[in-house]
Design a protein around this motif. Sequence first.
Motif: not given
Length: 337
Positions: A65-79, A319-330
């Motif tokens: 429930g913490a960490g990069p999980g919510w960032l990955a979900w936001l990246a997927w939704a933006a994609l 698309l740019g937001a998804a890329f940025v969120l994915a980088l933050l998650a990693f």
Amino acid sequence: MNAWLAQWQAAMEMLAWPIALLALPLPLLLRWALPPARQSSPALRVPYGHRLDPVAQGASRGVRGAGPGWLAWLAWAALCLAAARPQVLGDPVQPPRVGRDLMLALDLSGSMSEIDMELGSRAVDRLTAAKAVIADFLSRRDGDRVALLVFGRRAYALTPLTLDRESVREQLDDSVVGLAGQETAIGDAIALAVKRLRSQPAEQRVLILLTDGVNTAGILDPLKAAELARSEGVRVHTIAFGGEGSLSLFGFRLPMPGAGDEIDEATLQRVAELTGGKSFRARDTNELAGIYAQIDRMEPIRRPGKALRPRLERYPWPLGAAFVLALLAFAWRGRRA
């Protein structure tokens, strides 16, 4: 409720491919359908292992429930949103259209059956030659609205002004000598064309009239009809079509008594002068083709087309937001590791 549905419908209309949003729950479905990963690392067996299970489960829930999980979900939704191609309507534009409103008037009187023309090295009547040249002329008038009018003893409009040149060509092919009578009502043909063109912008009203005779029928005199055309802003180009009394056949000139003697060139020239048009004389098929080619080269008139609101693509933003969120998650996962 209705207002909410209207807003939802408006939002969906701004997406080119809204079906792409169906992929939003895909990660959840995969997590539910796929078996959990098995631990292959060495384990330590202790007699009090069951006491540690609640602690391990709580830690697992905390990690999920913490960490990069919510960032990955936001990246997927933006994609998914980018895949749906969001669009917005731009400012209205009116692209210019080039063309004229052309009325083609064709003589179908009895004299058009005179066989004093050549078409493809064979002798043909005047109407056949005229139809072949006009059909070629139509093929080059992209952007024009064209109407076909035929006349003999009476004048008839076969097609209204239309962009469908194929329908005009079909009506032209079906026209035969005598369809409108054996006589020639030039004045009535001009008057009917003026009536059909009256509702169009003045600078676009053009009549191309082809005849091989003199005015022998109808109610209106050609010059009176020309004055009517001038008052309504209709330019009339006249074409006097007919041979000079002989026909070339197998290299020999054969006399054609009476051919070329019954064309009122003076009246046709006067009609063109009164209306601001041009008068032409065609003695054979080649000259007629050259005349229509000259008319085709006349400077077209620009007019505004139908107002349109272009759709502007906005998918690069999600698309740019998804890329940025994915980088933050990693990056978050790497920092926690």
